[in-house]
Design a protein around this motif. Structure first.
Motif, PDB file in Angstrom:
ATOM      1  N   UNK A  99       0.822  -1.207   0.000  1.00  0.00           N
ATOM      2  CA  UNK A  99       0.000   0.000   0.000  1.00  0.00           C
ATOM      3  C   UNK A  99       0.862   1.266   0.000  1.00  0.00           C
ATOM      4  N   UNK A 100       1.899   1.271   0.848  1.00  0.00           N
ATOM      5  CA  UNK A 100       2.742   2.465   0.968  1.00  0.00           C
ATOM      6  C   UNK A 100       3.487   2.764  -0.327  1.00  0.00           C
ATOM      7  N   UNK A 101       4.116   1.742  -0.900  1.00  0.00           N
ATOM      8  CA  UNK A 101       4.849   1.950  -2.150  1.00  0.00           C
ATOM      9  C   UNK A 101       3.894   2.281  -3.291  1.00  0.00           C
ATOM     10  N   UNK A 102       2.708   1.674  -3.258  1.00  0.00           N
ATOM     11  CA  UNK A 102       1.721   1.995  -4.287  1.00  0.00           C
ATOM     12  C   UNK A 102       1.299   3.449  -4.230  1.00  0.00           C
ATOM     13  N   UNK A 103       1.016   3.954  -3.030  1.00  0.00           N
ATOM     14  CA  UNK A 103       0.630   5.364  -2.886  1.00  0.00           C
ATOM     15  C   UNK A 103       1.770   6.289  -3.292  1.00  0.00           C
ATOM     16  N   UNK A 104       2.985   5.918  -2.902  1.00  0.00           N
ATOM     17  CA  UNK A 104       4.142   6.723  -3.286  1.00  0.00           C
ATOM     18  C   UNK A 104       4.292   6.744  -4.805  1.00  0.00           C
ATOM     19  N   UNK A 105       4.176   5.568  -5.420  1.00  0.00           N
ATOM     20  CA  UNK A 105       4.321   5.485  -6.874  1.00  0.00           C
ATOM     21  C   UNK A 105       3.295   6.318  -7.610  1.00  0.00           C
ATOM     22  N   UNK A 106       2.056   6.287  -7.160  1.00  0.00           N
ATOM     23  CA  UNK A 106       1.001   7.082  -7.804  1.00  0.00           C
ATOM     24  C   UNK A 106       1.317   8.572  -7.708  1.00  0.00           C
ATOM     25  N   UNK A 107       1.688   9.022  -6.499  1.00  0.00           N
ATOM     26  CA  UNK A 107       2.021  10.444  -6.326  1.00  0.00           C
ATOM     27  C   UNK A 107       3.211  10.839  -7.184  1.00  0.00           C
ATOM     28  N   UNK A 198      -5.339   8.755 -15.345  1.00  0.00           N
ATOM     29  CA  UNK A 198      -5.275   8.096 -14.044  1.00  0.00           C
ATOM     30  C   UNK A 198      -5.300   6.579 -14.204  1.00  0.00           C
ATOM     31  N   UNK A 199      -6.069   6.096 -15.165  1.00  0.00           N
ATOM     32  CA  UNK A 199      -6.127   4.649 -15.398  1.00  0.00           C
ATOM     33  C   UNK A 199      -4.773   4.119 -15.849  1.00  0.00           C
ATOM     34  N   UNK A 200      -4.088   4.849 -16.739  1.00  0.00           N
ATOM     35  CA  UNK A 200      -2.765   4.426 -17.196  1.00  0.00           C
ATOM     36  C   UNK A 200      -1.764   4.410 -16.041  1.00  0.00           C
ATOM     37  N   UNK A 205       1.753   1.534 -12.264  1.00  0.00           N
ATOM     38  CA  UNK A 205       2.221   1.438 -10.873  1.00  0.00           C
ATOM     39  C   UNK A 205       1.820   0.094 -10.272  1.00  0.00           C
ATOM     40  N   UNK A 206       0.621  -0.376 -10.586  1.00  0.00           N
ATOM     41  CA  UNK A 206       0.202  -1.685 -10.098  1.00  0.00           C
ATOM     42  C   UNK A 206       1.110  -2.802 -10.582  1.00  0.00           C
ATOM     43  N   UNK A 207       1.493  -2.754 -11.850  1.00  0.00           N
ATOM     44  CA  UNK A 207       2.419  -3.747 -12.390  1.00  0.00           C
ATOM     45  C   UNK A 207       3.804  -3.608 -11.769  1.00  0.00           C
ATOM     46  N   UNK A 208       4.205  -2.373 -11.484  1.00  0.00           N
ATOM     47  CA  UNK A 208       5.503  -2.160 -10.828  1.00  0.00           C
ATOM     48  C   UNK A 208       5.514  -2.792  -9.442  1.00  0.00           C
ATOM     49  N   UNK A 210       3.631  -5.299  -8.442  1.00  0.00           N
ATOM     50  CA  UNK A 210       3.601  -6.760  -8.606  1.00  0.00           C
ATOM     51  C   UNK A 210       4.993  -7.308  -8.899  1.00  0.00           C
ATOM     52  N   UNK A 211       5.725  -6.640  -9.780  1.00  0.00           N
ATOM     53  CA  UNK A 211       7.072  -7.101 -10.119  1.00  0.00           C
ATOM     54  C   UNK A 211       8.020  -6.935  -8.937  1.00  0.00           C
ATOM     55  N   UNK A 212       7.911  -5.802  -8.252  1.00  0.00           N
ATOM     56  CA  UNK A 212       8.781  -5.527  -7.108  1.00  0.00           C
ATOM     57  C   UNK A 212       8.568  -6.561  -6.005  1.00  0.00           C
ATOM     58  N   UNK A 213       7.321  -6.849  -5.695  1.00  0.00           N
ATOM     59  CA  UNK A 213       7.028  -7.797  -4.622  1.00  0.00           C
ATOM     60  C   UNK A 213       7.379  -9.228  -5.023  1.00  0.00           C
ATOM     61  N   UNK A 214       7.270  -9.545  -6.312  1.00  0.00           N
ATOM     62  CA  UNK A 214       7.663 -10.884  -6.770  1.00  0.00           C
ATOM     63  C   UNK A 214       9.154 -11.100  -6.540  1.00  0.00           C
ATOM     64  N   UNK A 215       9.930 -10.039  -6.644  1.00  0.00           N
ATOM     65  CA  UNK A 215      11.381 -10.152  -6.422  1.00  0.00           C
ATOM     66  C   UNK A 215      11.752 -10.026  -4.951  1.00  0.00           C
ATOM     67  N   UNK A 216      11.125  -9.109  -4.226  1.00  0.00           N
ATOM     68  CA  UNK A 216      11.586  -8.786  -2.884  1.00  0.00           C
ATOM     69  C   UNK A 216      10.610  -9.148  -1.768  1.00  0.00           C
ATOM     70  N   UNK A 217       9.425  -9.602  -2.112  1.00  0.00           N
ATOM     71  CA  UNK A 217       8.466  -9.954  -1.078  1.00  0.00           C
ATOM     72  C   UNK A 217       8.854 -11.227  -0.346  1.00  0.00           C
TER      73      UNK A 217
END
Length: 222
Positions: A99-107, A198-200, A205-208, A210-217
């Motif tokens: 959630x935190x990284x997602x909000x940061x990425x959107x901003x 906003x949709x783009x 960011x959602x895909x980012x 997903x990829x980030x968490x697949x590597x570091x989660x």
């Protein structure tokens, strides 16, 4: 001919900082500059135009800013500070990395793809070769600062056992780059002339994330 040696650039800059110390006057100049740069663009704007819009003399303008480039960068810094608070607060207050990284990425993506931010990046890149200190300052107070903030947040998440990252500095930059994929570079080169929807933004960011968490989660135990 005078025997007094010519002041060095560092001396002139120091004197300028001392003389141009009135925050209200500085804000007045930046407000006028924002009006002119927005209406005319960087190349067409002149220091005369900015002085007139700000309601100050040209001499006063040069007390605060040595040239148009430095004035523009100061305006960038002010606009960036106003816009990035929400993104930084997301990291400080939220212990859920998705959630935190997602909000940061959107901003972040909204901010850097706005008209003024895109124009600012183009200008700074254009003058960085002949004014390396200006380019370095822009980088250190923007991209490098943001990456450092994310890195510290990732350090905290690693300590809490929520992420597994050996190099949080690298991971922070990777995340920032992932969030900008397909969106920012076309804007910088003017291949795309309007900010992403906003949709783009949410999709990228959602895909980012997903990829980030697949590597570091943290992977669940079997």
């Amino acid at each position: 001919m005078s025997d007094v040696p010519e002041a060095t650039e560092s001396t002139r800059a120091r004197n300028r900082r001392v003389a141009g110390a009135d925050p209200d006057k500085r804000r007045q100049i930046l407000d006028g500059a924002h009006q002119v740069f927005t209406a005319r663009g960087f190349d067409a704007a002149s220091m005369n135009d900015i002085a007139a819009a700000a309601g100050v003399s040209k001499g006063t303008l040069y007390v605060y800013f040595q040239d148009k480039e430095h004035l523009f960068v100061a305006l960038i810094e002010r606009e960036r500070e106003a816009q990035k608070r929400g993104a930084f607060e997301a990291l400080n207050d939220d212990s859920d990395p998705v959630r935190a990284l997602g909000n940061f990425g959107l901003c972040l993506v909204r901010m850097i793809n706005g008209e003024f931010a895109v124009s600012a990046h183009r200008v700074v890149i254009g003058v960085a070769e002949r004014m390396p200190d200006l380019g370095r300052g822009f980088y250190e107070n923007g991209p490098m600062l943001g990456a450092g903030l994310i890195s510290r947040y990732l350090d905290r998440m690693v300590a809490e056992g929520k992420l597994v990252i050996a190099d949080t500095n690298l991971a922070a930059v990777q995340f920032i780059d992932l969030c900008q994929s397909t969106l920012t570079r076309p804007r910088l080169f003017n291949a795309v002339r309007t900010p992403p929807s906003e949709a783009e933004i949410r999709h990228v960011v959602g895909e980012a994330i997903a990829m980030f968490m697949a590597r570091y989660g943290v992977r669940p135990r079997d």
